[in-house]
Design a protein around this motif. Structure first.
Motif, short mmCIF file in Angstrom:
data_model
loop_
_atom_site.label_atom_id
_atom_site.label_comp_id
_atom_site.label_asym_id
_atom_site.label_seq_id
_atom_site.Cartn_x
_atom_site.Cartn_y
_atom_site.Cartn_z
N GLU A 78 55.27 52.72 48.87
CA GLU A 78 54.80 53.32 47.63
C GLU A 78 55.42 54.69 47.40
O GLU A 78 54.91 55.48 46.61
N ILE A 79 56.48 54.96 48.09
CA ILE A 79 57.09 56.29 48.05
C ILE A 79 57.53 56.66 46.63
O ILE A 79 58.14 55.88 45.92
N THR A 80 57.13 57.86 46.23
CA THR A 80 57.56 58.41 44.93
C THR A 80 58.05 59.83 45.20
O THR A 80 57.28 60.69 45.63
N LEU A 81 59.31 60.05 44.96
CA LEU A 81 59.88 61.36 45.22
C LEU A 81 59.79 62.24 43.98
O LEU A 81 60.11 61.78 42.87
N PRO A 82 59.32 63.47 44.12
CA PRO A 82 59.21 64.35 42.96
C PRO A 82 60.57 64.65 42.34
O PRO A 82 61.57 64.80 43.05
N ALA A 83 60.58 64.73 41.03
CA ALA A 83 61.84 65.02 40.33
C ALA A 83 62.42 66.36 40.78
O ALA A 83 63.65 66.53 40.82
N SER A 84 61.53 67.28 41.14
CA SER A 84 62.00 68.61 41.56
C SER A 84 62.86 68.52 42.82
O SER A 84 63.84 69.25 42.96
#
Length: 407
Positions: free
Chosen positions: A193-199
């Motif tokens: 479910e990994i979601t990497l921040p756009a930052s």
């Protein structure tokens, strides 16, 4: 004695000893509490979608996250700030566990992966506090260890109302140890479910732009005995790519100094991230001695090696570089992430190497083949997308088995 020993290597272990023994200020609020235990950084990352789901489904509840390590504690604070409560989980001593439960009064608890602490589990059962083992994994090696205390393991597992495993193999091993079949469900791996921040992605692009077109090879989550092999591999790679930048990210903060010293003794022009200096074209090795920046530096690399696998540690999670579409290399020791790693290797999203020489040859091959790198990156990202949904399945099971029964 353990805290003192760890404290000399990582000074944060000298702090907050009261929490280690259950001396925690009692909650005065009548607000119901959901408790999630994430032992360290990886589990704190993995529980992020679960925490978000719990907050959405149970908005009237407060969330408590416990960890065991200072790095895990720092990650919880970085990810959730003041949106959750946080303390260390006490050691598995009867008096400490009782004090912790009395002070926090959780309605139910979720323990990430396989933190099977006998006193904690049995005391929760005694106090009718349901416990869920989430994202549960049990390697064949660990199962053999638990078989040595099979009676105790069986008692623990039988007291748990729900065990949510990553794979069917994990489910079978839990059942063989004594868990009831109807209480063990396969939900998949929460780490997908990994979601990497756009930052983080933006920072990676900005950093890489400063380095120009030089090839970048990252070795992350490395352990004792691996860095020497990685430096040897980098020496061979540099024979083909003279401007190679090697990035090393040691797994444990207490090893930052030793790894940086090793790089310098090996003759590499070395920069530490904490120095805050520009990584110019003369720098040959960058040691990332900061916390919370791994995804950023994965994003700067052309090729990623995931550590703990050239030595018999069992490997680490390769999903983070894969989510950034990076080609992944792992060593032969990945028994802690066996099914996931096998899947990635079978789908040509990762490459297994046996030693430093093969590591060097593989990196050289990938650096000379941008199309292959892109294909591996696409394959890894697609695997992640296809495997999502574990957090929703887990939340549905919690609603059926746990929270519904407690209403």
């Amino acid at each position: 004695m353990r805290l003192i020993w760890r404290g000399f290597k990582a000074p944060d272990y000298f702090k907050r000893w009261n929490e280690r023994f259950g001396f925690i200020k009692s909650r005065t609020s009548t607000q119901k509490l959901i408790w999630v235990h994430a032992v360290s950084v990886g589990e704190a990352e993995a529980c992020r979608p679960l925490i978000q789901g719990l907050q959405q489904r149970y908005p009237a509840h407060k969330i408590l996250i416990t960890t065991m390590t200072p790095t895990g504690s720092a990650r919880v604070k970085m990810l959730f700030a003041d949106k959750v409560m946080h303390v260390y989980l006490p050691y598995d001593l009867p008096f400490a566990v009782k004090r912790f439960l009395k002070a926090m009064r959780p309605q139910f608890g979720v323990i990430m992966e396989t933190e099977l602490w006998p006193n904690l589990i049995m005391e929760c059962a005694k106090q009718s506090i349901p416990l869920v083992i989430a994202n549960a994994r049990l390697s064949a090696r660990s199962a053999r260890g638990y078989q040595k205390v099979s009676k105790l393991a069986g008692q623990m597992l039988q007291s748990l109302p729900l065990i949510a495993t990553q794979t069917h193999s994990d489910r079978e091993r839990f059942i063989q140890l004594g868990a009831a079949k109807e209480k063990v469900h396969v939900v998949g791996n929460l780490k997908y479910e990994i979601t990497l921040p756009a930052s983080a992605i933006e920072r990676a692009e900005a950093i890489r732009a400063l380095w120009g077109n030089r090839p970048v090879f990252i070795a992350a989550s490395t352990h004792e005995g691996e860095e020497e092999q990685i430096i040897d591999a980098a020496r061979k790679i540099r024979g083909q790519f003279r401007d190679l930048l090697l990035i090393i990210v040691p797994r444990h903060p207490e090893r930052f100094d030793r790894v940086a010293a090793l790089c310098r003794r090996s003759g590499l022009n070395t920069l530490r991230r904490s120095e805050g200096k520009p990584c110019n074209s003369q720098v040959q090795a960058l040691v990332v001695d900061s916390m919370g920046e791994l995804s950023t530096f994965y994003g700067t690399a052309d090729v990623a090696f995931v550590g703990g696998s050239l030595v018999a540690h069992g490997g680490h999670n390769l999903l983070e570089p894969a989510a950034l579409s990076r080609p992944v290399i792992i060593g032969p020791h990945y028994f802690n992430f066996l099914e996931v790693t096998k899947q990635f290797v079978e789908h040509h999203a990762a490459i297994e190497v046996k030693n430093a020489e093969q590591l060097a040859d593989t990196v050289i091959d990938l650096l000379t083949a941008p199309q292959r790198r892109a294909e591996m990156g696409d394959a890894g990202r697609q695997l992640i997308e296809q495997s999502k949904g574990a957090s929703q399945r887990l939340l549905n099971l919690i609603d059926i088995y746990i929270s519904h029964a407690k209403r």
